[in-house]
Structure formats: structure tokens, C-alpha cells
Design a protein around this motif. Structure first.
Motif, PDB file in Angstrom:
ATOM      1  N   PHE A  33      50.875  35.627  42.407  1.00 44.00           N
ATOM      2  CA  PHE A  33      51.085  35.848  43.837  1.00 44.00           C
ATOM      3  C   PHE A  33      52.459  35.344  44.250  1.00 44.00           C
ATOM      4  N   TYR A  35      54.423  34.070  47.819  1.00 49.07           N
ATOM      5  CA  TYR A  35      54.285  33.673  49.217  1.00 49.07           C
ATOM      6  C   TYR A  35      55.665  33.293  49.752  1.00 49.07           C
ATOM      7  N   PHE A  45      51.474  35.228  52.714  1.00 51.51           N
ATOM      8  CA  PHE A  45      51.274  36.106  51.559  1.00 51.51           C
ATOM      9  C   PHE A  45      52.290  37.242  51.561  1.00 51.51           C
ATOM     10  N   TYR A  48      50.602  40.569  45.380  1.00 52.26           N
ATOM     11  CA  TYR A  48      49.631  40.106  44.386  1.00 52.26           C
ATOM     12  C   TYR A  48      49.644  41.043  43.178  1.00 52.26           C
ATOM     13  N   ASP A  56      48.388  44.512  45.618  1.00 51.97           N
ATOM     14  CA  ASP A  56      48.518  44.338  47.061  1.00 51.97           C
ATOM     15  C   ASP A  56      49.952  43.949  47.354  1.00 51.97           C
ATOM     16  N   SER A  58      50.979  44.285  50.727  1.00 47.44           N
ATOM     17  CA  SER A  58      50.919  44.442  52.177  1.00 47.44           C
ATOM     18  C   SER A  58      51.741  43.412  52.931  1.00 47.44           C
ATOM     19  N   LEU A  91      57.442  30.893  47.266  1.00 46.54           N
ATOM     20  CA  LEU A  91      56.494  30.237  46.376  1.00 46.54           C
ATOM     21  C   LEU A  91      55.794  31.269  45.504  1.00 46.54           C
ATOM     22  N   GLN A  98      40.450  37.175  37.299  1.00 42.32           N
ATOM     23  CA  GLN A  98      40.491  38.146  38.373  1.00 42.32           C
ATOM     24  C   GLN A  98      40.016  37.516  39.674  1.00 42.32           C
ATOM     25  N   GLU A  99      39.191  36.476  39.569  1.00 42.44           N
ATOM     26  CA  GLU A  99      38.823  35.686  40.734  1.00 42.44           C
ATOM     27  C   GLU A  99      40.051  34.887  41.120  1.00 42.44           C
ATOM     28  N   ALA A 100      40.633  35.210  42.237  1.00 43.14           N
ATOM     29  CA  ALA A 100      41.999  34.778  42.506  1.00 43.14           C
ATOM     30  C   ALA A 100      42.145  33.313  42.865  1.00 43.14           C
ATOM     31  N   VAL A 101      41.096  32.663  43.262  1.00 41.26           N
ATOM     32  CA  VAL A 101      41.241  31.277  43.710  1.00 41.26           C
ATOM     33  C   VAL A 101      40.538  30.335  42.739  1.00 41.26           C
ATOM     34  N   LEU A 103      44.424  28.956  43.746  1.00 47.43           N
ATOM     35  CA  LEU A 103      45.783  29.255  43.361  1.00 47.43           C
ATOM     36  C   LEU A 103      46.510  27.993  42.943  1.00 47.43           C
TER      37      LEU A 103
END
Lengths: 114, 110
Positions: A33, A35, A45, A48, A56, A58, A91, A98-101, A103
Motif C-alpha cells: 500500500f 499512503y 490511502f 493498493y 485499487d 482510487s 508512506l 490477501q487479508e490486508a490488515v 499493515l
């Protein structure tokens, strides 16, 4: 190294220059990710990746911002024709699966556009 | 608009003086509430994840709790090394898209 590594640590660019910021995630981490953190604010954000796929984008503020992760490991955030409002700490974070958290963040690159 | 609001913005404590930081959020169907610590010049360091109202997690002098509308980070008998900015975040629209508050800057004086 054990953590997320970012380089350079500091970058000063003149308005209109292009910059490239590098992120080395924790080895084996699938998700990555980017940031942006302005002074006195929480991180926001940008984009990703899962492996080499950008799932993503966005949060990228304009088409001057571009990120890539061609081999699913190191990532580069590129900013073209930098503007003063791009000044911030950028950052990078990674997570194991795949479970993103949660971080795991690097210490960031502080970009100053003069 | 979904928001994460932290209060106070800054908090000064004497060593040993316990207190709490607040994080309120405006979203239904919370998927996760996260606490991070950030030292000057460093990236955020993960502390806790909370998923459901009533959940509590502890680490040393820190305890995080969650209700349906807010989370608290309780600091018991803080030490100067607890001085940092504490960030709260909730998971946004996609995985890893965390929406952060502005943080609470905690200073603990010896």
C-alpha cells in the motif's frame, strides 16, 4: 531487513520535476500500500497492490501520480510534474496475505517541492 | 461522509497520570478499528485491531476498547517513553484502505 524499507528518506524537488519513490516490503508480503501524510494529518490511502496487480488506485490525487510493482515485490511511486501541494510524507506499508490488515509501515519518504 | 474523529488533539500528562484517548467513527457495519502509534519521523506502528463492540485488547500500559460508536485507548500509569502520536483508523471501502483520524499527540513528562 526485517521491516519495510523506503528510499530516499528525504527528497527535495523543484516544481515541475519528476520524482520516483521506492518501497521494499517485508519479504513474502503479498499486499502493498501507498499512503500520503500531510503535516499534522493522518495518513491518506493512495493505492493498493496484491502481488503485481494494482487492485485499487482510487486514492491517487491526479493522473500525475503513478505506482507500479512489476514483479510483485519492490514498488515505485512516481510523481510527474511535481507541484507544491505534493509536499508530504509518502508512506509504504505491506501485509502478509490477501487479508490486508494489520499493515506494517515503513518510515516514509519526506518530499518537499520548492 | 464517513469520518474518524480523535480527541483530544493533544494531551499532556505527568508520569503515572492515567487517562484515555477517544476515537469516534460514523459508519455502520464496522469491519475493523485500528490503533497505531507514530513517533516523530517514523511510520505508524501497529498496536491493536478491534472488530466487535465489547472487545478489549491490552498491551503493557495500553488497553483499547470498542463500542458501537467509539473506541478508547486507555493509558495506565504512563511513562515518558509513551509519548507519541496515537492514530485511530477504520477499514474503508477496500482491503487496506484505512481511513485515519488526525491523531492525538501525547506528551508524558517525568
Amino acid at each position: 531487513g526485517a521491516g519495510v524499507s523506503q528510499s530516499p528518506r528525504y527528497k527535495v524537488a523543484k516544481r515541475g520535476q519528476d520524482v520516483a519513490l521506492r518501497c521494499d516490503p517485508i519479504s513474502g508480503h503479498v499486499s502493498l500500500f501507498w499512503y500520503q501524510q500531510a503535516l499534522g494529518q493522518g495518513p491518506e490511502f493512495l493505492t493498493y497492490f496484491q502481488n503485481e496487480a494494482q487492485l485499487d488506485k482510487s486514492g491517487l490525487p491526479s493522473d500525475r501520480f503513478f505506482a507500479e510493482r512489476p514483479e510483485g515485490s519492490v514498488s515505485t511511486l512516481k510523481i510527474q510534474r511535481t507541484q507544491q501541494e505534493d509536499s508530504a510524507v509518502y508512506l509504504c506499508a505491506s501485509s502478509l496475505g490477501q487479508e490486508a490488515v494489520p499493515l506494517h509501515f515503513g518510515n516514509g519518504t519526506r518530499l518537499t517541492v520548492t | 461522509e464517513d469520518q474518524v474523529t480523535q480527541s483530544p488533539e493533544a494531551l499532556r500528562l505527568q508520569e503515572g497520570e492515567s487517562s484515555s484517548l477517544n476515537c469516534s467513527y460514523t459508519v455502520s457495519g464496522l469491519r475493523g478499528l485500528f490503533w497505531y502509534r507514530q513517533d516523530p519521523g517514523k511510520g505508524p506502528e501497529f498496536l491493536f485491531t478491534l472488530y466487535s463492540a465489547g472487545e478489549e485488547k491490552e498491551k503493557e500500559r495500553l488497553k483499547a476498547t470498542l463500542t458501537k460508536k467509539e473506541s478508547f485507548l486507555h493509558i495506565t500509569a504512563p511513562k515518558p517513553e509513551d509519548s507519541a502520536t496515537y492514530l485511530c483508523a477504520r477499514e474503508g471501502g477496500s482491503q487496506g484502505n484505512l481511513i485515519f483520524g488526525k491523531g492525538t499527540k501525547l506528551s508524558v513528562k517525568p
